[in-house]
Enzyme design. Structure first.
Site, mmCIF file in Angstrom:
data_model
loop_
_atom_site.group_PDB
_atom_site.id
_atom_site.type_symbol
_atom_site.label_atom_id
_atom_site.label_comp_id
_atom_site.label_asym_id
_atom_site.label_seq_id
_atom_site.Cartn_x
_atom_site.Cartn_y
_atom_site.Cartn_z
ATOM 1 N N CYS A 125 36.236 44.050 35.717
ATOM 2 C CA CYS A 125 36.778 42.944 36.708
ATOM 3 C C CYS A 125 36.976 41.904 35.666
ATOM 4 O O CYS A 125 36.325 41.403 34.621
ATOM 5 C CB CYS A 125 35.483 42.686 37.329
ATOM 6 S SG CYS A 125 35.764 41.152 38.292
ATOM 7 N N VAL A 126 38.320 41.367 35.860
ATOM 8 C CA VAL A 126 38.858 40.405 34.856
ATOM 9 C C VAL A 126 38.046 39.084 35.186
ATOM 10 O O VAL A 126 37.997 38.485 34.276
ATOM 11 C CB VAL A 126 40.425 40.295 35.061
ATOM 12 C CG1 VAL A 126 41.165 41.607 34.467
ATOM 13 C CG2 VAL A 126 40.713 39.675 36.466
#
Length: 276
Positions: A125-126
């Site tokens: 997850c950025v």
């Protein structure tokens, strides 16, 4: 590891949260109910509590290691049951990570961004600048839950205040007040919709003890089983209650894979703390 908090997406999330919180409490709530009244103060306290929990869970999801494969892990080469869940989809060989130089435990996958294998990896997850895996999945899920509640709460207060403003002909608001309303609505409406979709998706995964990766792998497995005349069942689905307990409980946890049919471990257990 130590630089996870230093990223543009994390800064964007924290900045948006701070702006929405300030606008909701000190502009919307104060203008509508007044923080000097019991209803206004109560709503401010409740919203502050929900926001604080979301920020806490967000921080934990960032700083916690998602789940490192223990150096002591060894694949059971003689256990035929274990090999069923530890083999490659093609060739039937045990899953060996060439980049990390060790066998992959069941449900572990190599993350190209983190450059290592992650236990029960869901996705990278950025927005948390980290993988979502076995150790921080609970923090990630609770963050999404709390932030959805906070967004809905803020929208209710925003809409209620806006409706009263429309019906109050004598009340005049400055440009800053109106701009804050508009910006807050522009942020909240699409964000709430997107986060509700994300929450529903992970509630589905959680109820079936799946990860995002396993869902996509299961689509192909289901197609192959249907083609062969078999009924596909996710091998780690132990029922709703046990799925929730295994994924969301705190305390000492043992990472292992379960055969839903045999109801017993089918892979070498790897004990480590999973306290969020």
């Amino acid at each position: 590891m130590k630089n996870r908090c230093v990223s543009l997406p994390v800064f964007v999330v924290l900045s948006a949260t701070a702006f929405v919180y300030y606008t909701t409490v000190f502009v919307v709530t104060d203008q509508w109910l007044s923080l000097g009244t019991a209803p206004g103060l109560l709503n401010a306290i409740i919203f502050t509590g929900i926001t604080a929990m979301s920020v806490l869970c967000y921080t934990l999801a960032i700083i916690k290691d998602p789940g490192q494969v223990p150096s002591s892990y060894e694949a059971d080469l003689e256990d035929s049951d274990a090999s069923m869940h530890e083999v490659k989809r093609k060739g039937g060989d045990l899953r060996y990570c060439q980049k990390c130089g060790h066998y992959k435990p069941p449900r572990a996958h190599h993350c190209r961004v983190c450059k290592r294998c992650v236990l029960r990896m869901d996705h990278h997850c950025v927005w948390i600048n980290n993988c979502v895996g076995h150790e921080n999945y609970k923090a990630f899920f609770l963050f999404v839950l709390y932030i959805v509640l906070a967004c809905i709460y803020a929208l209710v207060l925003l809409v209620g205040s806006a409706i009263q403003e429309l019906h109050d002909d004598e009340r005049q608001s400055g440009n800053i007040f109106k701009t804050s309303y508009i910006l807050c609505g522009i942020i909240l409406i699409p964000l709430t919709v997107a986060l509700i979709v994300l929450l529903v998706w992970h509630m589905y995964l959680l109820s079936h003890n799946k990860t995002t990766i396993e869902y996509h792998e299961g689509v192909r497995a289901m197609w192959l089983d249907e083609k062969a005349g078999r009924v596909y069942r996710h091998p780690y689905d132990l029922g709703l209650f046990r799925n929730l307990v295994l994924t969301l409980t705190t305390g000492e946890a043992t990472y292992c894979s379960y055969d839903a049919n045999a109801n017993a471990p089918v892979a070498t257990a790897m004990p480590y703390k999973a306290v969020f």
